[in-house]
Design a protein around this motif. Structure first.
Motif: not given
Length: 91
Positions: A5-23
């Protein structure tokens, strides 16, 4: 097969982070989930062989989203049944 499990902190919401992580996960063959958390962080469960997980972690730390910024990543190994794919989930 290893699961982390990874808990990621920073500017990670509202910037496409989840979808790019999936890619990224799909490209590497990583299975698991990614979701936003109420505290502004992103939670990831990733499952793959150890070498692939190292590649995945390295790319997550650099932010898979060009608009994102990762300040901190907390990583722990966990037990989990095999995932079938990698998906973006919603709380």
């Amino acid at each position: 097969m290893k699961t982390i499990k990874l808990e990621v902190y920073g500017l990670v919401q509202g910037v496409g982070f989840r979808f790019m992580t999936k890619k990224l996960a799909d490209e590497l063959g990583v299975k698991g989930i990614v979701m936003n958390r109420n505290d502004g962080s992103v939670y990831i469960e990733a499952q793959a062989d150890p070498m692939t997980l190292q590649q995945f972690i390295s790319q997550v730390k650099l932010s898979p989203s060009p608009s994102g910024r990762v300040d901190d990543v907390r990583i722990d190994e966990i037990d989990h049944a095999p995932y079938k794919d990698f998906s973006v989930t919603y709380q």
